[in-house]
Every structure is written in C-alpha cells, then in structure tokens.
Design an enzyme around this catalytic site. Structure first.
Site, PDB file in Angstrom:
ATOM      1  CG  HIS A  94      30.174 -48.235 -24.014  1.00  0.00           C
ATOM      2  ND1 HIS A  94      30.071 -49.226 -24.561  1.00  0.00           N
ATOM      3  CD2 HIS A  94      29.271 -48.039 -22.862  1.00  0.00           C
ATOM      4  CE1 HIS A  94      28.822 -50.090 -24.099  1.00  0.00           C
ATOM      5  NE2 HIS A  94      28.483 -49.212 -22.798  1.00  0.00           N
ATOM      6  CD  GLU A 145      31.168 -49.697 -27.840  1.00  0.00           C
ATOM      7  OE1 GLU A 145      31.529 -50.267 -26.793  1.00  0.00           O
ATOM      8  OE2 GLU A 145      29.923 -49.132 -27.990  1.00  0.00           O
ATOM      9  NE  ARG A 154      25.387 -53.332 -25.234  1.00  0.00           N
ATOM     10  CZ  ARG A 154      25.588 -52.853 -24.013  1.00  0.00           C
ATOM     11  NH1 ARG A 154      25.365 -51.387 -23.791  1.00  0.00           N
ATOM     12  NH2 ARG A 154      25.423 -53.405 -22.676  1.00  0.00           N
TER      13      ARG A 154
HETATM   14  C1  8YV Z   1      28.850 -50.608 -18.996  1.00  0.00           C
HETATM   15  C2  8YV Z   1      26.520 -50.726 -20.039  1.00  0.00           C
HETATM   16  O1  8YV Z   1      29.678 -49.467 -18.965  1.00  0.00           O
HETATM   17  O2  8YV Z   1      25.670 -51.527 -18.323  1.00  0.00           O
HETATM   18  C3  8YV Z   1      25.748 -51.560 -19.428  1.00  0.00           C
HETATM   19  O3  8YV Z   1      24.995 -52.620 -20.248  1.00  0.00           O
HETATM   20  O4  8YV Z   1      26.706 -50.569 -21.101  1.00  0.00           O
HETATM   21  C4  8YV Z   1      27.747 -50.147 -19.444  1.00  0.00           C
HETATM   22  O5  8YV Z   1      27.042 -49.697 -18.009  1.00  0.00           O
HETATM   23  C5  8YV Z   1      29.456 -51.451 -20.143  1.00  0.00           C
HETATM   24  O6  8YV Z   1      28.710 -52.443 -20.558  1.00  0.00           O
HETATM   25  C6  8YV Z   1      30.843 -52.026 -19.664  1.00  0.00           C
HETATM   26  O7  8YV Z   1      30.471 -53.455 -19.338  1.00  0.00           O
END
Ligand code: 8YV
Length: 319
Positions: free
Chosen positions: A284, A266, A237
């Site tokens: 991402h 983001e 993150r």
């Molecule tokens: C997603 C992610 O694409 O699973 C997660 O926590 O970061 C990613 O797989 C993203 O969160 C979109 O909601």
C-alpha cells in the site's frame, strides 16, 4: 504564553515526513493512539475539542463522533474516506476534509509501475538475479508480455482513473473504462458492462473508491472474463476485489496475473498470493513519495488551519 488549541489526533502519521511534529508544535495534541482505552480518553480530554485529525487508514467512527459533543471538523490525511462515518458526521453538521489531487499523479504512476512490473516480470527477474538464478549470459526467466499498444480497461474514472488513462496515450494503448456513470468530458470509450470491459481488456486497473458500494465489484465472473492472458492491477482498495475468487482464479489459470498495492485484510496478504510468481505485491504505497506525502501533510494542515480561521475546510468530502 498563549495556550495552544487542543485537537484530537487518532493515529501517528508514520508515513508522513513531519506531520506529527508540525501538529505537536502548533497544537495541544491528544495522541489518541497512545491510550489503551480510547473511549475513556475521549471522555477525559474531548470536551471542547472541535477538530479531529485522522487518515484514510485510522478513520473516524460514529462512536468517536458521538463521544465528541463539540466536534466541528474532521481533517483527514489521504484521499479515501470509507473508514470515516460521513453520514454520522453530516447528521451532526461536522465538516470532513480529505486530501484529493495532491496524490493523483503518484498513485497513477504506481499503477503503471505495477502494470509494467507484472507484464515484464520485473519483480520476478529481480528475485531471479538476487537468488543466483542467472547462471547463463542470457537469463532464463519465462517470457513476459508487451505493454505498448495493448488494451487498457479502467474501473472508476475519477481523478486517479483519468491520470492512469492519460498515461495510456504514451504507451499507444486503446483505453476504455467502466464507472457508475458515463462521462461526457473524456475521450475514452465507456463500457456499461464491467464483465465486457474485462473480456476486452489485456490490463484491467481498479481505480474506484472503496466502501460498501464497491465491495467485491471485481467478482469471480469479472476475473474469469479478464482471462488467462489478462492482468488485474489494484491501486484502489483491497475489498473491491473478491480476494478468495482472485486466489482461485490465479491458481486455476483462469486469470493470468495480478499486480496489487492493496489487499482485502491489510496488512495480511494470502500466502497463495505470495507463493505465486504471476503476482506482484506492494505494501500500500500508492502515495508514498516524499513529495506527495509532504503535500498531503500540507493540505491536511491547511484544512485544519482554514477551519480554525474561517470556520470552513478547503477540500471538503462531498457525498
Ligand atoms: C494512504 C490512501 O497512504 O489516500 C489514500 O486514500 O490510500 C493512501 O494515500 C493511506 O490511506 C494511509 O492512510
């Protein structure tokens, strides 16, 4: 004609092959993102609704939980859940599920992709060729650095951190890790001090959970300990890294390189990062493969179905 069970869907699953269509086919979906006033929409359509589907990105606030008096389950698409108010859900006895495991390999693969792209200047070289810089037989981009046999530090040794660590064996790397607690079930050396891990490592990969507990864990001190030859990689993150400190450390040369899939604000990416050739940037996409996104979609829907069938989600978030 049977009436479909009503659910609330917080956002449109643009990054998932068929999630929107599958939900719409089987449920009476209140598409919350289409309403300019979400509060009013919840008040109008939320009565009797027991399931809400969301994602790590869309989240679910305490306010939304409060606005849904009959809510019993939140089924999220994605593994991260720092945007879902778990405490508020627990207070109300609302179950929360996420989609662990199915994305572990793809996120770990991407961490390695970033590491190699940065060390071997893959993105830089690609730009160089495309923009016509390659005028001679042997190109002239700056030398990269070797990956195989180097020292790999991992911050956070959960499922994804361990998958990254396992891949290190294939590159003959010495792997160490830092996390809140030492693990007794892994063959990697534990480093209690994150600064010391950074000082030791050639590559430091961030694989922790997000949220307030890890905000700015990768501080100026950690980045400077990683040093002018070091590379920070982040597939976790954005806010785990102090982005202002990161920009400054890269600009001053106190940190060598960065390879990032996630950012503090983001989709905003600081111009200073875009302008820096020692930085690799991705939007991402850790879980963004057909296979993984399909499995995330399946697991989110299986959780929803399991709740409706048995009263229990399959992969609850445990805090
Ligand atoms: C997603 C992610 O694409 O699973 C997660 O926590 O970061 C990613 O797989 C993203 O969160 C979109 O909601």
């Amino acid at each position: 004609m049977t009436t479909k069970h009503r659910i609330i869907q917080v956002g449109s699953y643009a990054g998932s092959p068929t999630a929107n269509a599958r939900l719409a086919q089987d449920y009476d979906v209140v598409e919350l993102w289409k309403y300019p006033d979400r509060k009013a929409a919840l008040a109008e359509h939320g009565k009797g609704v027991d399931v809400l589907v969301t994602s790590a990105n869309f989240g679910c606030t305490a306010e939304m939980i409060d606005a849904l008096p009959d809510l019993k389950a939140i089924c999220s698409w994605g593994v991260g859940y720092e945007t879902i108010d778990i405490q508020a859900a627990q207070r109300r006895g609302v179950q929360v599920s996420n989609t662990p495991d199915v994305l572990t390999d793809c996120v770990a693969d991407l961490a390695w992709g970033l590491m190699i792209a940065s060390a071997r200047r893959i993105a830089y070289g690609d730009r160089f060729v495309r923009t016509g810089g390659w005028g001679q037989v042997h190109g002239s981009i700056p030398l990269g650095s070797r990956v195989s046999g180097k020292k790999l530090g991992i911050v956070g040794l959960g499922r994804i951190g361990q998958a990254i660590a396992r891949r290190g064996a294939g590159f003959d790397m010495d792997v160490r890790y830092h996390s809140r607690n030492k693990r007794d079930d892994v063959p990697y050396a534990y480093e209690a001090s994150l600064v010391e891990l950074a000082r030791w490592a050639d590559f430091l990969v961030v694989a922790t959970v997000g949220g307030p507990g890890t905000r700015h864990l990768i501080s100026r001190e950690v980045l400077e300990a990683l040093g002018p030859q070091g590379t920070i990689i982040n597939i976790a993150r954005g806010p785990v890294i102090d982005e202002t400190a990161l920009v400054e450390a890269l600009q001053s040369g106190k940190l060598g390189s960065a390879a990032l899939d996630v950012f503090e604000h983001e989709p905003k990416v600081p111009d200073a990062l875009k302008a820096n050739d020692n930085v690799v940037l991705l939007p991402h996409i850790g879980s963004a493969t057909y296979e993984t996104r399909r499995e995330m979609e399946n697991l989110m829907i299986e959780n929803l179905q399991a709740y409706l069938r048995t009263g229990k989600v399959i992969t609850p978030v445990t805090e």
